[in-house]
Motif scaffolding. Sequence first.
Motif, PDB file in Angstrom:
ATOM      1  N   GLU A 216       0.839  -1.196   0.000  1.00 58.57           N
ATOM      2  CA  GLU A 216       0.000   0.000   0.000  1.00 58.57           C
ATOM      3  C   GLU A 216       0.876   1.249   0.000  1.00 58.57           C
ATOM      4  OE1 GLU A 216      -4.396   0.742   1.531  1.00 58.57           O
ATOM      5  OE2 GLU A 216      -3.045  -0.080   3.047  1.00 58.57           O
ATOM      6  N   ALA A 217       0.377   2.283  -0.665  1.00 62.64           N
ATOM      7  CA  ALA A 217       0.978   3.616  -0.617  1.00 62.64           C
ATOM      8  C   ALA A 217      -0.161   4.589  -0.376  1.00 62.64           C
ATOM      9  CB  ALA A 217       1.691   3.942  -1.923  1.00 62.64           C
ATOM     10  N   LEU A 218      -0.079   5.337   0.721  1.00 67.18           N
ATOM     11  CA  LEU A 218      -1.203   6.211   1.061  1.00 67.18           C
ATOM     12  C   LEU A 218      -0.740   7.411   1.878  1.00 67.18           C
ATOM     13  CD1 LEU A 218      -1.822   5.458   4.289  1.00 67.18           C
ATOM     14  CD2 LEU A 218      -2.813   3.450   3.243  1.00 67.18           C
ATOM     15  N   PRO A 219      -1.577   8.464   1.923  1.00 64.90           N
ATOM     16  CA  PRO A 219      -1.262   9.617   2.771  1.00 64.90           C
ATOM     17  C   PRO A 219      -1.525   9.246   4.226  1.00 64.90           C
ATOM     18  CG  PRO A 219      -3.366   9.955   1.662  1.00 64.90           C
ATOM     19  CD  PRO A 219      -2.815   8.657   1.154  1.00 64.90           C
ATOM     20  N   ARG A 220      -0.500   9.208   5.025  1.00 61.36           N
ATOM     21  CA  ARG A 220      -0.561   8.618   6.364  1.00 61.36           C
ATOM     22  C   ARG A 220      -1.617   9.244   7.277  1.00 61.36           C
ATOM     23  NH1 ARG A 220       4.564   8.656  10.524  1.00 61.36           N
ATOM     24  NH2 ARG A 220       3.595   7.585  12.292  1.00 61.36           N
ATOM     25  N   TYR A 221      -1.756  10.554   7.239  1.00 60.74           N
ATOM     26  CA  TYR A 221      -2.624  11.225   8.200  1.00 60.74           C
ATOM     27  C   TYR A 221      -4.032  11.488   7.671  1.00 60.74           C
ATOM     28  CZ  TYR A 221       1.992  12.268  10.167  1.00 60.74           C
ATOM     29  OH  TYR A 221       3.265  12.178  10.654  1.00 60.74           O
ATOM     30  N   HIS A 222      -4.294  11.133   6.429  1.00 61.40           N
ATOM     31  CA  HIS A 222      -5.573  11.468   5.808  1.00 61.40           C
ATOM     32  C   HIS A 222      -6.631  10.397   6.083  1.00 61.40           C
ATOM     33  CE1 HIS A 222      -3.259  14.547   4.124  1.00 61.40           C
ATOM     34  NE2 HIS A 222      -3.598  14.477   2.847  1.00 61.40           N
ATOM     35  N   PRO A 223      -7.900  10.741   5.924  1.00 56.30           N
ATOM     36  CA  PRO A 223      -8.951   9.723   5.988  1.00 56.30           C
ATOM     37  C   PRO A 223      -8.746   8.681   4.889  1.00 56.30           C
ATOM     38  CG  PRO A 223      -9.902  11.933   6.054  1.00 56.30           C
ATOM     39  CD  PRO A 223      -8.454  12.096   5.706  1.00 56.30           C
ATOM     40  N   ARG A 224      -9.266   7.494   5.135  1.00 57.34           N
ATOM     41  CA  ARG A 224      -9.086   6.402   4.180  1.00 57.34           C
ATOM     42  C   ARG A 224      -9.594   6.770   2.785  1.00 57.34           C
ATOM     43  NH1 ARG A 224      -5.923   1.855   3.747  1.00 57.34           N
ATOM     44  NH2 ARG A 224      -6.872   0.444   2.236  1.00 57.34           N
ATOM     45  N   TRP A 225     -10.695   7.531   2.727  1.00 56.55           N
ATOM     46  CA  TRP A 225     -11.285   7.854   1.437  1.00 56.55           C
ATOM     47  C   TRP A 225     -10.406   8.794   0.606  1.00 56.55           C
ATOM     48  CZ3 TRP A 225     -11.793  13.042   1.637  1.00 56.55           C
ATOM     49  CH2 TRP A 225     -12.128  13.647   2.858  1.00 56.55           C
ATOM     50  N   ALA A 226      -9.369   9.382   1.212  1.00 57.08           N
ATOM     51  CA  ALA A 226      -8.489  10.298   0.479  1.00 57.08           C
ATOM     52  C   ALA A 226      -7.223   9.615  -0.034  1.00 57.08           C
ATOM     53  CB  ALA A 226      -8.104  11.473   1.362  1.00 57.08           C
ATOM     54  N   ARG A 227      -7.156   8.299   0.089  1.00 56.15           N
ATOM     55  CA  ARG A 227      -5.903   7.596  -0.233  1.00 56.15           C
ATOM     56  C   ARG A 227      -5.497   7.717  -1.706  1.00 56.15           C
ATOM     57  NH1 ARG A 227      -9.975   3.964   0.214  1.00 56.15           N
ATOM     58  NH2 ARG A 227     -10.207   2.320  -1.343  1.00 56.15           N
ATOM     59  N   HIS A 228      -6.463   7.985  -2.582  1.00 50.17           N
ATOM     60  CA  HIS A 228      -6.150   8.007  -4.014  1.00 50.17           C
ATOM     61  C   HIS A 228      -5.400   9.271  -4.449  1.00 50.17           C
ATOM     62  CE1 HIS A 228      -8.307   4.333  -4.585  1.00 50.17           C
ATOM     63  NE2 HIS A 228      -9.444   4.851  -4.153  1.00 50.17           N
ATOM     64  N   VAL A 229      -5.173  10.215  -3.541  1.00 50.60           N
ATOM     65  CA  VAL A 229      -4.430  11.412  -3.944  1.00 50.60           C
ATOM     66  C   VAL A 229      -3.001  11.059  -4.364  1.00 50.60           C
ATOM     67  CG1 VAL A 229      -5.787  12.939  -2.467  1.00 50.60           C
ATOM     68  CG2 VAL A 229      -3.643  11.982  -1.600  1.00 50.60           C
ATOM     69  N   VAL A 230      -2.483   9.928  -3.891  1.00 52.64           N
ATOM     70  CA  VAL A 230      -1.117   9.553  -4.272  1.00 52.64           C
ATOM     71  C   VAL A 230      -1.032   9.155  -5.738  1.00 52.64           C
ATOM     72  CG1 VAL A 230      -0.549   8.813  -1.919  1.00 52.64           C
ATOM     73  CG2 VAL A 230      -1.384   7.133  -3.568  1.00 52.64           C
ATOM     74  N   LEU A 231      -2.164   8.997  -6.407  1.00 51.02           N
ATOM     75  CA  LEU A 231      -2.173   8.632  -7.819  1.00 51.02           C
ATOM     76  C   LEU A 231      -2.185   9.848  -8.732  1.00 51.02           C
ATOM     77  CD1 LEU A 231      -4.843   5.763  -7.685  1.00 51.02           C
ATOM     78  CD2 LEU A 231      -2.344   5.560  -7.526  1.00 51.02           C
ATOM     79  N   LEU A 232      -2.235  11.048  -8.147  1.00 52.64           N
ATOM     80  CA  LEU A 232      -2.365  12.271  -8.939  1.00 52.64           C
ATOM     81  C   LEU A 232      -1.027  13.006  -9.018  1.00 52.64           C
ATOM     82  CD1 LEU A 232      -5.724  13.540  -7.385  1.00 52.64           C
ATOM     83  CD2 LEU A 232      -5.417  12.177  -9.478  1.00 52.64           C
ATOM     84  N   PRO A 233      -0.282  12.861 -10.109  1.00 49.11           N
ATOM     85  CA  PRO A 233       1.006  13.555 -10.226  1.00 49.11           C
ATOM     86  C   PRO A 233       0.856  15.059 -10.013  1.00 49.11           C
ATOM     87  CG  PRO A 233       0.728  11.968 -11.996  1.00 49.11           C
ATOM     88  CD  PRO A 233      -0.606  12.059 -11.302  1.00 49.11           C
ATOM     89  N   GLY A 234       1.835  15.639  -9.333  1.00 48.43           N
ATOM     90  CA  GLY A 234       1.801  17.071  -9.052  1.00 48.43           C
ATOM     91  C   GLY A 234       0.976  17.361  -7.815  1.00 48.43           C
ATOM     92  N   VAL A 235      -0.311  17.089  -7.882  1.00 47.11           N
ATOM     93  CA  VAL A 235      -1.200  17.331  -6.744  1.00 47.11           C
ATOM     94  C   VAL A 235      -0.732  16.552  -5.521  1.00 47.11           C
ATOM     95  CG1 VAL A 235      -3.555  17.015  -5.879  1.00 47.11           C
ATOM     96  CG2 VAL A 235      -3.179  17.832  -8.215  1.00 47.11           C
ATOM     97  N   ARG A 236      -0.317  15.307  -5.717  1.00 46.15           N
ATOM     98  CA  ARG A 236       0.077  14.456  -4.590  1.00 46.15           C
ATOM     99  C   ARG A 236       1.273  15.019  -3.823  1.00 46.15           C
ATOM    100  NH1 ARG A 236       1.953   9.565  -8.558  1.00 46.15           N
ATOM    101  NH2 ARG A 236       3.874  10.491  -9.367  1.00 46.15           N
ATOM    102  N   GLU A 237       2.124  15.770  -4.492  1.00 46.39           N
ATOM    103  CA  GLU A 237       3.306  16.304  -3.817  1.00 46.39           C
ATOM    104  C   GLU A 237       2.929  17.278  -2.700  1.00 46.39           C
ATOM    105  OE1 GLU A 237       6.204  15.113  -4.223  1.00 46.39           O
ATOM    106  OE2 GLU A 237       5.936  14.014  -6.103  1.00 46.39           O
ATOM    107  N   VAL A 238       1.831  17.999  -2.885  1.00 44.74           N
ATOM    108  CA  VAL A 238       1.381  18.968  -1.889  1.00 44.74           C
ATOM    109  C   VAL A 238       0.364  18.346  -0.933  1.00 44.74           C
ATOM    110  CG1 VAL A 238       0.249  21.196  -1.538  1.00 44.74           C
ATOM    111  CG2 VAL A 238       1.791  20.876  -3.487  1.00 44.74           C
TER     112      VAL A 238
END
Length: 250
Positions: A216-238
Amino acid sequence: METHIPPFRADLGRSVRLLSAFRKEQTDPDFFYGMLAADTVAQLRGYTRLDGALVLDVGGGPGYFADALREAGARTVCVDCDAGEMRARDGAMPEGAVLGSALCLPLRTGSVDVCFSSNVLEHVPDPRAMAAEMVRVTRPGGLIYLSYTSWFSPWGGHETSPWHYLGGHRAARRYERRYGRRPKNVYGESMYAVTVAEMLAWARREHLRGDAELVEALPRYHPRWARHVVLLPGVREVVTWNLLLVLRRR
């Protein structure tokens, strides 16, 4: 013996509590790191059994995470290169502490059940070498839990944020002018620019090479439903803020 730990729930309330607690990181580290450690152990137990497991805490400093892991029934070894940081809580080295570098871990290959690291990767000059060492010391079937603050996140410059967006060196100089002292985390010396894309690429290469499966790769502190942000180049960096990579050693 494993103690009762509430089930882990990555909901919005948890995210608010964690991000609010960051305000106390410097003023009340016992509160902040104690809370974060308990949350992290609950999360980790969703991936692997900890009772009786040998867990390596890479860069564990004064041992907050190691304490929480032991309360969950794990046996722990804490490796850190800074003896002063390891004694920061009460002047004594944490139980199971070993002085050593995350870039060359002083453990045998395949010797631990879980290799864990929280918010250390951005403080080493070669993050991929540290990650590779974590894979090396983990036994086949064991788990790697690797979390770090990404450089382009709002807290990427740590105490120099958000001025790190204008450059790490410039942010450090501004901090020194304002407070009359150098920041604890000095860009290019004890803090480095690690992106989300860089470590996702590393994890995927490990997966393709067969050394470790990317669980798994996910934003550690975010709600589970926000995990897909890591799939968005550029946006995921912020937006990712803190990237968690979970891998299983093959």
